[in-house]
Design an enzyme around this catalytic site. Sequence first.
Site, PDB file in Angstrom:
ATOM      1  CE1 TYR A  60      -3.091  -3.253   0.455  1.00 42.43           C
ATOM      2  CE2 TYR A  60      -3.378  -2.739   2.955  1.00 42.43           C
ATOM      3  CZ  TYR A  60      -3.860  -3.698   1.801  1.00 42.43           C
ATOM      4  OH  TYR A  60      -4.051  -4.615   1.696  1.00 42.43           O
ATOM      5  CE  LYS A  61       5.114   0.772  -3.365  1.00 41.23           C
ATOM      6  NZ  LYS A  61       7.131   0.225  -2.798  1.00 41.23           N
TER       7      LYS A  61
END
Length: 107
Positions: free
Chosen positions: A51-52
């Site tokens: 998802y960063k």
Amino acid sequence: MPWDTIQLNDGREIPSLGFGTWKMGNGDGPITQVDQAISVGFSHIDTAQLYKNEAEAGIAIRQSGLERKEIWITTKYSGTDGLDIQTSIRNSLKYVRLRVSRALRLP
Ligand SMILES: NC(=O)c1ccc[n+]([C@@H]2O[C@H](COP(=O)([O-])OP(=O)(O)OC[C@H]3O[C@@H](n4cnc5c(N)ncnc54)[C@H](OP(=O)(O)O)[C@@H]3O)[C@@H](O)[C@H]2O)c1
């Protein structure tokens, strides 16, 4: 805590509902959204390497002032960074601002 917990095999209680951060991207947006989630009572934040936004979740959690025992953080090894698993997981713990010794012991 507004929602029931589920007891895991090791005895720990995981909040049954988590606030998911997939598709939120990174930067100020997810920090604000996780902050709002915590302010309305979420005590479980779900992020992932993919998802960063592990670091953003960590920032919001730290800013909330909650004690470690008051919040559950889920993240996931995604195999997206080309690192060996241990290094990758250590990085995740650093991003969400958990000390390795307080989360899990890696060999
Ligand atoms: N632990 C795991 O292994 C795992 C795996 C997958 C996902 N997750 C977590 O679960 C979360 C949800 O995943 P998902 O696959 O269900 O995602 P999803 O398919 O994108 O569904 C997101 C849901 O949120 C709703 N939504 C989005 N923006 C909204 C808004 N502004 N107001 C009200 N509702 C809104 C969407 O409604 P509409 O359909 O009407 O747009 C949709 O029902 C993820 O963020 C992730 O953190 C965890």
